[in-house]
Design a protein around this motif. Structure first.
Motif, PDB file in Angstrom:
ATOM      1  N   LEU A 179     -42.818 -46.822  32.027  1.00 27.43           N
ATOM      2  CA  LEU A 179     -43.968 -46.373  31.229  1.00 27.43           C
ATOM      3  C   LEU A 179     -44.636 -47.513  30.470  1.00 27.43           C
ATOM      4  O   LEU A 179     -45.801 -47.413  30.103  1.00 27.43           O
ATOM      5  CB  LEU A 179     -43.545 -45.270  30.278  1.00 27.43           C
ATOM      6  CG  LEU A 179     -43.108 -43.972  30.986  1.00 27.43           C
ATOM      7  CD1 LEU A 179     -42.602 -42.957  29.981  1.00 27.43           C
ATOM      8  CD2 LEU A 179     -44.230 -43.393  31.830  1.00 27.43           C
ATOM      9  N   ALA A 180     -43.926 -48.614  30.265  1.00 29.10           N
ATOM     10  CA  ALA A 180     -44.510 -49.777  29.590  1.00 29.10           C
ATOM     11  C   ALA A 180     -45.419 -50.568  30.533  1.00 29.10           C
ATOM     12  O   ALA A 180     -46.305 -51.298  30.073  1.00 29.10           O
ATOM     13  CB  ALA A 180     -43.414 -50.685  29.038  1.00 29.10           C
ATOM     14  N   GLU A 215     -38.538 -46.082  29.877  1.00 24.48           N
ATOM     15  CA  GLU A 215     -39.269 -46.984  28.987  1.00 24.48           C
ATOM     16  C   GLU A 215     -39.894 -48.143  29.756  1.00 24.48           C
ATOM     17  O   GLU A 215     -41.039 -48.502  29.527  1.00 24.48           O
ATOM     18  CB  GLU A 215     -38.330 -47.517  27.913  1.00 24.48           C
ATOM     19  CG  GLU A 215     -37.916 -46.483  26.891  1.00 24.48           C
ATOM     20  CD  GLU A 215     -36.837 -46.977  25.952  1.00 24.48           C
ATOM     21  OE1 GLU A 215     -36.712 -46.369  24.875  1.00 24.48           O
ATOM     22  OE2 GLU A 215     -36.113 -47.959  26.264  1.00 24.48           O
ATOM     23  N   THR A 216     -39.144 -48.694  30.703  1.00 21.69           N
ATOM     24  CA  THR A 216     -39.645 -49.834  31.489  1.00 21.69           C
ATOM     25  C   THR A 216     -40.841 -49.425  32.349  1.00 21.69           C
ATOM     26  O   THR A 216     -41.863 -50.110  32.379  1.00 21.69           O
ATOM     27  CB  THR A 216     -38.516 -50.394  32.382  1.00 21.69           C
ATOM     28  OG1 THR A 216     -37.433 -50.799  31.533  1.00 21.69           O
ATOM     29  CG2 THR A 216     -38.987 -51.557  33.215  1.00 21.69           C
ATOM     30  N   VAL A 239     -33.003 -43.550  30.177  1.00 19.21           N
ATOM     31  CA  VAL A 239     -34.020 -43.771  29.145  1.00 19.21           C
ATOM     32  C   VAL A 239     -34.629 -45.170  29.291  1.00 19.21           C
ATOM     33  O   VAL A 239     -35.855 -45.338  29.220  1.00 19.21           O
ATOM     34  CB  VAL A 239     -33.437 -43.556  27.737  1.00 19.21           C
ATOM     35  CG1 VAL A 239     -34.410 -43.999  26.651  1.00 19.21           C
ATOM     36  CG2 VAL A 239     -33.061 -42.096  27.539  1.00 19.21           C
ATOM     37  N   HIS A 240     -33.800 -46.181  29.513  1.00 18.78           N
ATOM     38  CA  HIS A 240     -34.298 -47.543  29.689  1.00 18.78           C
ATOM     39  C   HIS A 240     -35.251 -47.626  30.892  1.00 18.78           C
ATOM     40  O   HIS A 240     -36.296 -48.281  30.810  1.00 18.78           O
ATOM     41  CB  HIS A 240     -33.127 -48.520  29.858  1.00 18.78           C
ATOM     42  CG  HIS A 240     -33.579 -49.916  30.137  1.00 18.78           C
ATOM     43  ND1 HIS A 240     -34.161 -50.718  29.175  1.00 18.78           N
ATOM     44  CD2 HIS A 240     -33.576 -50.643  31.285  1.00 18.78           C
ATOM     45  CE1 HIS A 240     -34.476 -51.884  29.719  1.00 18.78           C
ATOM     46  NE2 HIS A 240     -34.134 -51.860  31.006  1.00 18.78           N
TER      47      HIS A 240
END
Length: 89
Positions: free
Chosen positions: A87-88, A84-85, A80-81
């Motif tokens: 996609l950010a 998130e990274t 998940v991290h």
């Protein structure tokens, strides 16, 4: 949903970056569809060439994540991290 989550990322580049970071990490991240059906040479006798832009986009932008009972919370959190990274960016 079991045994996997199916994700469609915003771009092929994002999908490639997630796979680059997680493919060999043993976290159950993979691709269900490498190509659209007409793009598999061995299927050509049965699948005619056709414009299938949606299928090609799905193959280019999707990946799967295991939802196995053997994937513990920490490993899932790492996946998940990473998502998130990437996609950010």
């Amino acid at each position: 949903v079991w045994p996997l989550f199916f994700l469609q990322l915003p771009s092929e580049a994002a999908r490639e970056e997630v796979l680059r970071r997680l493919w060999t990490a043993g976290l159950g991240v993979s691709r269900m569809f490498a190509h659209a059906l007409p793009d598999y040479a061995y299927l050509r006798p049965w699948v005619e060439e056709a414009p299938v832009p949606v299928a090609r986009a799905l193959a280019a932008r999707s990946l799967t994540i295991s939802n196995s009972l053997w994937l513990d919370e920490g490993r899932f959190a790492r996946t998940v991290h990473t998502l998130e990274t990437v996609l950010a960016d």
